[in-house]
Design an enzyme around this catalytic site. Structure first.
Site, PDB file in Angstrom:
ATOM      1  N   GLU A  38       0.824  -1.210   0.000  1.00 19.05           N
ATOM      2  CA  GLU A  38       0.000   0.000   0.000  1.00 19.05           C
ATOM      3  C   GLU A  38       0.859   1.261   0.000  1.00 19.05           C
ATOM      4  O   GLU A  38       0.537   2.241  -0.667  1.00 19.05           O
ATOM      5  CB  GLU A  38      -0.935   0.000   1.212  1.00 19.05           C
ATOM      6  CG  GLU A  38      -2.104  -0.955   1.085  1.00 19.05           C
ATOM      7  CD  GLU A  38      -3.027  -0.605  -0.068  1.00 19.05           C
ATOM      8  OE1 GLU A  38      -3.398   0.576  -0.205  1.00 19.05           O
ATOM      9  OE2 GLU A  38      -3.365  -1.512  -0.846  1.00 19.05           O
ATOM     10  N   CYS A 193     -11.832   2.098 -15.036  1.00 20.32           N
ATOM     11  CA  CYS A 193     -12.181   3.522 -14.891  1.00 20.32           C
ATOM     12  C   CYS A 193     -10.901   4.343 -14.806  1.00 20.32           C
ATOM     13  O   CYS A 193     -10.650   5.054 -13.828  1.00 20.32           O
ATOM     14  CB  CYS A 193     -13.038   3.714 -13.640  1.00 20.32           C
ATOM     15  SG  CYS A 193     -13.872   5.317 -13.541  1.00 20.32           S
ATOM     16  N   CYS A 200     -15.552   2.092 -20.488  1.00 18.25           N
ATOM     17  CA  CYS A 200     -16.919   2.116 -19.948  1.00 18.25           C
ATOM     18  C   CYS A 200     -17.735   0.897 -20.393  1.00 18.25           C
ATOM     19  O   CYS A 200     -18.626   0.437 -19.664  1.00 18.25           O
ATOM     20  CB  CYS A 200     -17.623   3.400 -20.358  1.00 18.25           C
ATOM     21  SG  CYS A 200     -16.869   4.898 -19.676  1.00 18.25           S
ATOM     22  N   CYS A 203     -17.432  -1.819 -17.887  1.00 15.80           N
ATOM     23  CA  CYS A 203     -17.570  -1.414 -16.488  1.00 15.80           C
ATOM     24  C   CYS A 203     -18.817  -2.043 -15.856  1.00 15.80           C
ATOM     25  O   CYS A 203     -19.925  -1.927 -16.403  1.00 15.80           O
ATOM     26  CB  CYS A 203     -17.645   0.104 -16.377  1.00 15.80           C
ATOM     27  SG  CYS A 203     -17.890   0.685 -14.682  1.00 15.80           S
ATOM     28  N   CYS A 209     -23.922   4.871 -13.644  1.00 16.72           N
ATOM     29  CA  CYS A 209     -22.872   5.887 -13.574  1.00 16.72           C
ATOM     30  C   CYS A 209     -23.369   7.192 -14.190  1.00 16.72           C
ATOM     31  O   CYS A 209     -23.691   7.246 -15.388  1.00 16.72           O
ATOM     32  CB  CYS A 209     -21.617   5.401 -14.305  1.00 16.72           C
ATOM     33  SG  CYS A 209     -20.298   6.636 -14.357  1.00 16.72           S
TER      34      CYS A 209
END
Length: 356
Positions: A38, A193, A200, A203, A209
């Site tokens: 991370e 994205c 898209c 997605c 959206c």
């Protein structure tokens, strides 16, 4: 999660089919392994991080290995990733955990956030991915997904917008399969994205959206007007002995390239002669100016003029603090600033000869 929220359901179903499940840090996802990943992934793409992560974990397989290592060696393994404060925080937190927590991570968000270099989103990601706790994350990928999904009309850097995004992130986070969801929403932002040319058509949350419905997904997140970055100038003094070794100096722990090794610097060419006399007690050397290099930081450009100085002897005394003679062909394990790496590689290709 809101009882009528289908966002997480669609995302989890997509993750089962298309999510990334074979990344190095997903194998045996302990808090330590997730934490290192991370921190590395902040401001850095997955493809860049993978080889660094693998080398880092090979050298520091446990938190105790990291805590007991010299900071110089930690920075050496970070060289090229940038944002070096991350490595310093990593080392400090490893020492804190070994001294006060027996090398274990705390299991509360508050205690996790109290550790050096761990903010709210990173703390949430560690707890969600390593322990399955229901925690919310809001990294750059998640911000982009939520800004588009909800067509947020303000830049995600505004404090009110950030608060709104945290609320939305909390609303969408499910009560089950939290680790999968956390990875899924990061994956969605990273692979579908994306900042430019979002996919898209593939997605899983396209139907709801708002940015897609408006026909302009790349208009989100809304950007603040970009500022023109100022340019600063410096001169790198690349001082080389007859045996090819190059003089480096360790920078202060705070500021740019904190704790890394770099060439000594001057601000003006007319200062060089006096600098060589006062710092190295030398007035006999060959000198050659190289090609400038522009290096960009977050807030400014740095225009670097390399000045090669070939000396015919090791200086009898060096007034500079924290210096070393860097062997191009048997390099020490120290952290180097990225432009310094570039110039050292150029030198190595010339078999060490600068001006001959």
């Amino acid at each position: 999660m809101h009882p009528h929220d289908t966002f997480s359901q669609h995302l989890l179903a997509w993750f089962e089919q298309a999510g990334r499940k074979n990344l190095a840090w997903q194998q045996n996802p302990t808090a330590y392994r997730v934490w290192v990943s991370e921190i590395m992934l902040q401001q850095t793409q997955v493809t860049t991080v993978i080889p660094y992560y693998e080398r880092f974990m090979q050298r520091f397989p446990t938190i105790h290995d990291l805590a007991n290592a010299p900071l110089d060696e930690v920075l050496h393994h970070w060289t090229g990733l940038g944002y070096y404060a991350r490595a310093r925080h990593l080392h400090k937190t490893a020492q804190t955990l070994c001294e006060h927590y027996q090398g274990e991570f705390p299991n509360t968000l508050e205690a996790m956030q109290a550790l050096s270099g761990i903010g709210r989103s990173t703390a949430g990601a560690i707890l969600a991915l390593s322990q399955g706790q229901r925690q919310t994350i809001l990294d750059g990928n998640v911000k982009r997904v939520l800004c588009r999904y909800h067509a947020i009309p303000n830049p995600p850097t505004d404090s009110q917008t950030i608060a709104q995004l945290w609320q939305l992130a909390e609303q969408h986070t499910p009560n089950i399969q939290v680790a999968n969801y956390t990875q899924a929403i990061m994956d969605l932002g990273a692979t579908v994205c994306t900042r430019t040319k979002p996919a898209c058509q593939t997605c899983p949350v396209q139907a709801d959206c708002l940015a897609y419905q408006q026909g302009n997904p790349t208009a989100y997140p809304v950007r603040k007007p970009s500022k023109t970055l100022p340019t600063k100038n410096t001169i790198f003094l690349i001082i080389q002995r007859p045996d090819g070794c190059v003089l480096l100096q360790q920078r202060p722990q705070t500021g740019i390239w904190g704790g890394l090794w770099a060439f000594p610097e001057c601000t003006q060419l007319k200062e060089v002669e006096t600098w060589m006399k006062t710092q190295l007690q030398l007035d006999n050397y060959q000198i050659k100016q190289g090609t400038n290099l522009k290096h960009t930081f977050t807030h400014f450009h740095l225009e670097i003029t390399p000045l090669y100085l070939l000396i015919n002897q090791t200086p009898p005394t060096i007034s500079l603090l924290h210096t070393c003679w860097y062997d191009l062909y048997n390099p020490p394990t120290i952290g180097l600033a990225t432009p310094v790496v570039k110039f050292l590689k150029q030198l190595a290709k010339t078999t060490g000869a600068l001006l001959l």
